[in-house]
Write an enzyme that holds these catalytic residues in place. Structure first.
Site, mmCIF file in Angstrom:
data_model
loop_
_atom_site.group_PDB
_atom_site.id
_atom_site.type_symbol
_atom_site.label_atom_id
_atom_site.label_comp_id
_atom_site.label_asym_id
_atom_site.label_seq_id
_atom_site.Cartn_x
_atom_site.Cartn_y
_atom_site.Cartn_z
ATOM 1 N N LYS A 111 0.840 -1.199 0.000
ATOM 2 C CA LYS A 111 0.000 0.000 0.000
ATOM 3 C C LYS A 111 0.874 1.247 0.000
ATOM 4 O O LYS A 111 1.578 1.525 0.968
ATOM 5 C CB LYS A 111 -0.901 0.052 1.239
ATOM 6 C CG LYS A 111 -1.947 1.151 1.066
ATOM 7 C CD LYS A 111 -2.565 1.625 2.358
ATOM 8 C CE LYS A 111 -1.841 2.757 3.006
ATOM 9 N NZ LYS A 111 -1.898 4.046 2.279
ATOM 10 N N GLU A 120 10.043 0.636 10.503
ATOM 11 C CA GLU A 120 11.060 1.661 10.311
ATOM 12 C C GLU A 120 10.365 2.994 10.531
ATOM 13 O O GLU A 120 9.560 3.427 9.711
ATOM 14 C CB GLU A 120 11.643 1.535 8.896
ATOM 15 C CG GLU A 120 13.022 2.140 8.787
ATOM 16 C CD GLU A 120 12.941 3.587 8.386
ATOM 17 O OE1 GLU A 120 12.889 4.431 9.314
ATOM 18 O OE2 GLU A 120 12.904 3.883 7.197
ATOM 19 N N CYS A 122 13.432 10.314 7.350
ATOM 20 C CA CYS A 122 13.398 9.814 8.727
ATOM 21 C C CYS A 122 14.768 9.898 9.393
ATOM 22 O O CYS A 122 14.876 10.119 10.587
ATOM 23 C CB CYS A 122 12.885 8.383 8.758
ATOM 24 S SG CYS A 122 13.665 7.356 7.515
ATOM 25 N N GLU A 161 10.097 15.091 15.848
ATOM 26 C CA GLU A 161 10.434 15.014 14.429
ATOM 27 C C GLU A 161 9.625 16.068 13.676
ATOM 28 O O GLU A 161 8.399 16.016 13.665
ATOM 29 C CB GLU A 161 10.086 13.610 13.920
ATOM 30 C CG GLU A 161 10.549 13.351 12.521
ATOM 31 C CD GLU A 161 10.286 11.916 12.064
ATOM 32 O OE1 GLU A 161 9.183 11.410 12.310
ATOM 33 O OE2 GLU A 161 11.198 11.316 11.464
HETATM 34 P P1 NDP Z 1 1.880 7.747 8.548
HETATM 35 O O1 NDP Z 1 2.681 6.936 9.488
HETATM 36 O O2 NDP Z 1 0.461 8.013 8.855
HETATM 37 O O3 NDP Z 1 1.921 7.092 7.091
HETATM 38 C C1 NDP Z 1 2.737 6.034 6.663
HETATM 39 C C2 NDP Z 1 1.919 4.980 5.917
HETATM 40 O O4 NDP Z 1 1.049 4.296 6.818
HETATM 41 C C3 NDP Z 1 1.021 5.564 4.834
HETATM 42 O O5 NDP Z 1 0.923 4.663 3.760
HETATM 43 C C4 NDP Z 1 -0.285 5.675 5.578
HETATM 44 O O6 NDP Z 1 -1.387 5.771 4.717
HETATM 45 C C5 NDP Z 1 -0.296 4.385 6.363
HETATM 46 N N1 NDP Z 1 -1.186 4.360 7.527
HETATM 47 C C6 NDP Z 1 -1.737 5.405 8.201
HETATM 48 N N2 NDP Z 1 -2.481 4.947 9.242
HETATM 49 C C7 NDP Z 1 -2.402 3.594 9.226
HETATM 50 C C8 NDP Z 1 -2.935 2.552 10.047
HETATM 51 N N3 NDP Z 1 -3.682 2.822 11.109
HETATM 52 N N4 NDP Z 1 -2.644 1.265 9.748
HETATM 53 C C9 NDP Z 1 -1.845 0.983 8.700
HETATM 54 N N5 NDP Z 1 -1.315 1.922 7.879
HETATM 55 C C10 NDP Z 1 -1.575 3.217 8.137
HETATM 56 O O7 NDP Z 1 2.641 9.107 8.317
HETATM 57 P P2 NDP Z 1 1.998 10.519 7.913
HETATM 58 O O8 NDP Z 1 1.948 10.576 6.451
HETATM 59 O O9 NDP Z 1 0.735 10.791 8.635
HETATM 60 O O10 NDP Z 1 3.097 11.517 8.480
HETATM 61 C C11 NDP Z 1 3.026 11.945 9.835
HETATM 62 C C12 NDP Z 1 4.377 12.153 10.413
HETATM 63 O O11 NDP Z 1 5.043 10.903 10.424
HETATM 64 C C13 NDP Z 1 5.300 13.047 9.628
HETATM 65 O O12 NDP Z 1 5.142 14.367 9.981
HETATM 66 C C14 NDP Z 1 6.648 12.512 10.011
HETATM 67 O O13 NDP Z 1 7.055 13.107 11.216
HETATM 68 C C15 NDP Z 1 6.410 11.048 10.230
HETATM 69 N N6 NDP Z 1 6.783 10.226 9.066
HETATM 70 C C16 NDP Z 1 7.901 9.490 9.161
HETATM 71 C C17 NDP Z 1 8.318 8.735 8.098
HETATM 72 C C18 NDP Z 1 9.542 7.943 8.168
HETATM 73 O O14 NDP Z 1 10.072 7.548 7.136
HETATM 74 N N7 NDP Z 1 10.035 7.646 9.340
HETATM 75 C C19 NDP Z 1 7.597 8.715 6.836
HETATM 76 C C20 NDP Z 1 6.373 9.470 6.851
HETATM 77 C C21 NDP Z 1 6.022 10.198 7.931
HETATM 78 P P3 NDP Z 1 -1.838 7.219 4.173
HETATM 79 O O15 NDP Z 1 -0.632 7.977 3.750
HETATM 80 O O16 NDP Z 1 -2.636 6.871 3.025
HETATM 81 O O17 NDP Z 1 -2.553 7.869 5.302
#
Ligand code: NDP
Length: 479
Positions: free
Chosen positions: A182, A256, A290, A387
């Site tokens: 996904k 991760e 990240c 972060e």
């Molecule tokens: P999320 O953790 O929400 O998104 C990562 C993935 O998980 C996306 O594909 C998201 O879908 C999906 N997801 C969201 N909720 C669920 C759930 N309950 N069960 C399973 N999968 C889920 O990150 P955000 O995009 O909301 O970003 C928020 C913050 O997270 C950022 O500001 C940053 O600080 C951090 N972040 C860290 C990352 C890293 O690489 N460590 C990467 C991205 C964000 P969808 O996008 O469709 O909601």
């Protein structure tokens, strides 16, 4: 003063974006049962395409397709045959890299210079690297008869959409698993183009399935009873929710998650390189990284010099059209992320840190944030602890190596760190004491498929890359 450059836009004519996309299940594009959503360009807010939403029923269809492909085809192929498909995908990704780079920059907002020179080269490297492992599993110290886990559910974020796809899919397939992936809601387009690459490579139907949607689609994948492994990259909050959901089941997971890395500059560091490393550490990919070096720790006696040089270098950064080949800083990925960056930066002001931003014009449409540093930051400030995931650097100082270690490790995260010094012995001593999965010395944000990547503490568990990244998709692995 920055030079004036004539615009040098990369043509988008190489990309054929369809007006709407379905889900990729069992080797075909099919309709989704949920309500379609739009993917926009964050640099202009232009609607790029309409995307199908996968409901729990659609996720179930995808998992069944992946299970069937695993049982009937993929698990029966010798590693050398799986490798052929992976090599084929690697070659196609290299051949079509310009098309993917343009699409990635359009959908994500990152500069074409980065998608073209970093993300896409790493994608084909990842597939080449794991293709090489597929027929050697039995000789690699992974046990006498290494067995795939089965069906992997993979959930990826929006900051490196196609690169995270490669990090997840290449080792999973090499180890003999089939996958349901996904992509993030805001950046699904390169994953859907990758689905076409799977068709072009004649990958057996169902080996790779792509389900688009938001968090609820991800949740349905996590909750599906017939998924053997969850591989997740994203926020610590969602990572924790996933760990709770799968507790007590047979599923294994690699998580991760976030980071708040210290980038430590000693007074004997080669300062010109260090300045480049600081800029690369926090402004690469708009700071949506990240492992970004988001906390700069500077030895006190070189603080003034480092700050002056850093500001001078930052003033040459060019912000604007992601498709312009001269652009260094592209768009923030979404309105939500811009709001988060703005709120945390405002907290920096409110708590008494001093803000300095590159003077530059922000485009009228789209989501933008000027490269920013905060000085006078203490460890108690939110901008030193949380972060920000944007182009915002918090600057702190230290006097001794021990103080640097203490401050660097004073975080709930433990993903990465950087050390800048002339002395090899100091690098080794620091690396020994830094609680971070990756420690870069006199460089930052370097990635290689042979080098394992992952964190400690709230940065998650399990490793991606290298042999550990393969073990994470085999039975009996610790991850
Ligand atoms: P999320 O953790 O929400 O998104 C990562 C993935 O998980 C996306 O594909 C998201 O879908 C999906 N997801 C969201 N909720 C669920 C759930 N309950 N069960 C399973 N999968 C889920 O990150 P955000 O995009 O909301 O970003 C928020 C913050 O997270 C950022 O500001 C940053 O600080 C951090 N972040 C860290 C990352 C890293 O690489 N460590 C990467 C991205 C964000 P969808 O996008 O469709 O909601």
């Amino acid at each position: 003063m920055p030079f004036d450059y004539a615009p040098a836009p990369e043509s988008r004519s190489i990309v054929d974006i369809k007006s709407s996309y379905g889900l990729f299940i069992g080797g075909e594009f099919v309709d989704g049962s949920g309500s379609a959503f739009k993917s926009i360009s964050p640099a202009s807010e232009e609607v790029l395409a309409e995307i199908a939403e996968a409901t729990a029923d659609d996720v179930d269809r995808a998992v069944r397709a992946a299970r069937q492909a695993h049982t009937r085809v993929w698990s029966k192929l010798p590693g050398s045959e799986r490798a052929k498909y992976l090599y084929r995908i690697a070659r196609i990704m290299a051949e079509r890299s310009r098309e993917f780079a343009v699409l990635e920059s359009l959908d994500n907002g990152k500069p074409i210079r980065e998608s073209r020179d970093v993300d896409l080269p790493l994608v084909s490297q990842w597939f080449f690297y794991y293709a090489g492992w597929a027929d050697k599993l039995s000789y690699a110290g992974l046990g006498p008869d290494p067995r795939a886990l089965g069906v992997a559910g993979q959930i990826i974020p929006w900051n490196f959409p196609i690169m995270m796809l490669a990090w997840k899919i290449a080792p999973a397939l090499a180890a003999g698993n089939t996958v349901v992936l996904k992509p993030a809601e805001t950046t699904p387009l390169t994953a859907l183009l990758f689905a076409e690459v799977c068709q072009q490579a004649d990958l057996p139907p169902g080996v790779v399935n792509i389900v688009t949607g938001a968090g609820s689609t991800g949740q349905a994948l996590v909750d599906h009873a017939d998924v053997d492994k969850i591989a997740f990259t994203g926020s610590t909050a969602v990572g924790k929710a996933i760990a709770r959901s799968i507790a007590g089941t047979d599923k294994v997971a690699t998580l991760e998650l976030g980071g708040k890395a210290a980038n430590i500059v000693f007074d004997d560091a080669p300062l010109d390189q260090a300045i480049e490393g600081i800029v690369r550490g926090i402004f690469f990919n708009q700071g949506h990284v990240c492992c970004a070096g988001s906390r700069l720790l500077v030895q006190e006696n070189v603080y003034d010099e480092v700050l002056e040089r850093l500001k001078r270098r930052m003033s040459t950064l060019r912000l604007g059209d992601p498709l312009d080949k001269n652009t260094d800083i592209g768009a923030i990925n979404s309105a939500e992320q811009l709001a988060r960056i703005t709120a945390l930066s405002d907290a920096g002001d409110a708590e008494g840190a001093e803000r300095w931003s590159v003077p530059c014009d922000l485009p009228d449409n789209g989501f933008w944030f000027a490269p920013t540093i905060f000085t006078g930051v203490t460890q108690a400030h939110r901008i030193a602890r949380e972060e920000i995931f944007g182009p915002v650097l918090s600057v702190l100082t230290f006097r001794t190596p021990s103080e640097a270690i203490e401050k660097a490790n004073n975080t709930p995260y433990g993903l990465s760190a950087g050390v800048w010094t002339d002395k090899g012995s100091r690098i080794l001593a620091m690396a020994d004491r830094l609680r971070a999965g990756v420690v870069w010395a006199n460089t930052f944000n370097q990635f290689d498929p042979a080098s394992p990547f992952g964190g400690y503490k709230e940065s998650g568990y399990g490793r991606e890359g290298g042999k550990p990244g393969l073990a994470a998709y085999l039975e009996g692995s610790p991850a």
